[in-house]
Design a protein around this motif. Structure first.
Motif, PDB file in Angstrom:
ATOM      1  N   ALA A 162     -11.212   3.388 -10.316  1.00 42.14           N
ATOM      2  CA  ALA A 162     -10.488   2.112 -10.252  1.00 42.14           C
ATOM      3  C   ALA A 162     -11.312   1.033  -9.555  1.00 42.14           C
ATOM      4  CB  ALA A 162      -9.155   2.300  -9.529  1.00 42.14           C
ATOM      5  N   ALA A 163     -12.123   1.430  -8.591  1.00 46.55           N
ATOM      6  CA  ALA A 163     -12.955   0.468  -7.862  1.00 46.55           C
ATOM      7  C   ALA A 163     -14.141  -0.004  -8.690  1.00 46.55           C
ATOM      8  CB  ALA A 163     -13.462   1.098  -6.561  1.00 46.55           C
ATOM      9  N   THR A 212      -7.088  -4.703  -5.410  1.00 52.98           N
ATOM     10  CA  THR A 212      -5.982  -4.837  -6.369  1.00 52.98           C
ATOM     11  C   THR A 212      -6.112  -3.815  -7.492  1.00 52.98           C
ATOM     12  OG1 THR A 212      -5.741  -7.184  -5.854  1.00 52.98           O
ATOM     13  CG2 THR A 212      -4.820  -6.439  -7.947  1.00 52.98           C
ATOM     14  N   SER A 213      -7.325  -3.602  -7.973  1.00 54.06           N
ATOM     15  CA  SER A 213      -7.549  -2.617  -9.033  1.00 54.06           C
ATOM     16  C   SER A 213      -7.193  -1.207  -8.557  1.00 54.06           C
ATOM     17  CB  SER A 213      -9.015  -2.675  -9.479  1.00 54.06           C
ATOM     18  OG  SER A 213      -9.265  -1.726 -10.481  1.00 54.06           O
ATOM     19  N   ILE A 214      -7.558  -0.900  -7.322  1.00 56.30           N
ATOM     20  CA  ILE A 214      -7.237   0.425  -6.757  1.00 56.30           C
ATOM     21  C   ILE A 214      -5.731   0.574  -6.579  1.00 56.30           C
ATOM     22  CG2 ILE A 214      -7.522   1.915  -4.732  1.00 56.30           C
ATOM     23  CD1 ILE A 214     -10.306   0.508  -4.395  1.00 56.30           C
ATOM     24  N   ALA A 245       0.086  -0.311  -3.140  1.00 56.28           N
ATOM     25  CA  ALA A 245       0.432   0.086  -4.509  1.00 56.28           C
ATOM     26  C   ALA A 245       1.917  -0.155  -4.743  1.00 56.28           C
ATOM     27  CB  ALA A 245       0.098   1.552  -4.733  1.00 56.28           C
ATOM     28  N   LEU A 246       2.255  -0.676  -5.897  1.00 57.73           N
ATOM     29  CA  LEU A 246       3.664  -0.837  -6.259  1.00 57.73           C
ATOM     30  C   LEU A 246       4.278   0.549  -6.452  1.00 57.73           C
ATOM     31  CD1 LEU A 246       3.387  -3.722  -8.872  1.00 57.73           C
ATOM     32  CD2 LEU A 246       4.165  -3.886  -6.486  1.00 57.73           C
ATOM     33  N   PRO A 247       5.566   0.698  -6.146  1.00 60.45           N
ATOM     34  CA  PRO A 247       6.218   2.011  -6.329  1.00 60.45           C
ATOM     35  C   PRO A 247       6.028   2.570  -7.739  1.00 60.45           C
ATOM     36  CG  PRO A 247       7.648   0.563  -5.077  1.00 60.45           C
ATOM     37  CD  PRO A 247       6.482  -0.277  -5.539  1.00 60.45           C
ATOM     38  N   ALA A 248       6.091   1.709  -8.744  1.00 56.38           N
ATOM     39  CA  ALA A 248       5.920   2.182 -10.123  1.00 56.38           C
ATOM     40  C   ALA A 248       4.530   2.775 -10.343  1.00 56.38           C
ATOM     41  CB  ALA A 248       6.164   1.043 -11.105  1.00 56.38           C
TER      42      ALA A 248
END
Length: 115
Positions: free
Chosen positions: A46-47, A80-82, A94-97
């Motif tokens: 992701a990074a 943000t990507s991570i 991180a968003l819960p989803a």
């Protein structure tokens, strides 16, 4: 002929300006939550966005060392990507989803609660 000279001058000036910009390679460290080898692979993947030259996450320290070109990306964009991959990174959570998409072995929030 004057127009051709003006156009060629413009091209020459813009070309020199773009070649004059040197890469600004930065090395920085981000705190990233995770617990296993699957997390490591996901975090580093992701990074590794455009502009990132190297990403190496240490499971013990929970630190990601990134080497990147600051003209192509920013630390916030990397974080943000991570976070979109499900891992809290720096100031970006991180968003819960996104977190809920992680495999059960990667549920680092549950692991923090049980310790």
């Amino acid at each position: 002929m004057k127009i051709v000279f003006i156009i060629l001058s413009f091209i020459l000036i813009t070309t020199q300006l773009s070649f004059g910009q040197k890469k600004q390679i930065i090395t920085d460290t981000i705190s990233v939550d995770g617990i296993c080898e699957k997390c490591k692979a996901r975090i580093e993947d992701a990074a590794f966005i455009k502009g990132v030259k190297k990403a190496d996450w240490d499971m013990t320290t929970k630190k990601l060392v990134v080497i990147f070109d600051q003209h192509k990306t920013t630390l916030k964009t990397i974080e943000t990507s991570i976070a979109k991959a499900g891992h809290d990174a720096g100031d970006i959570k991180a968003l819960p989803a996104d977190y809920n998409k992680l495999p059960s072995c990667c549920a680092y929030k549950d692991a923090q609660i049980s310790h």
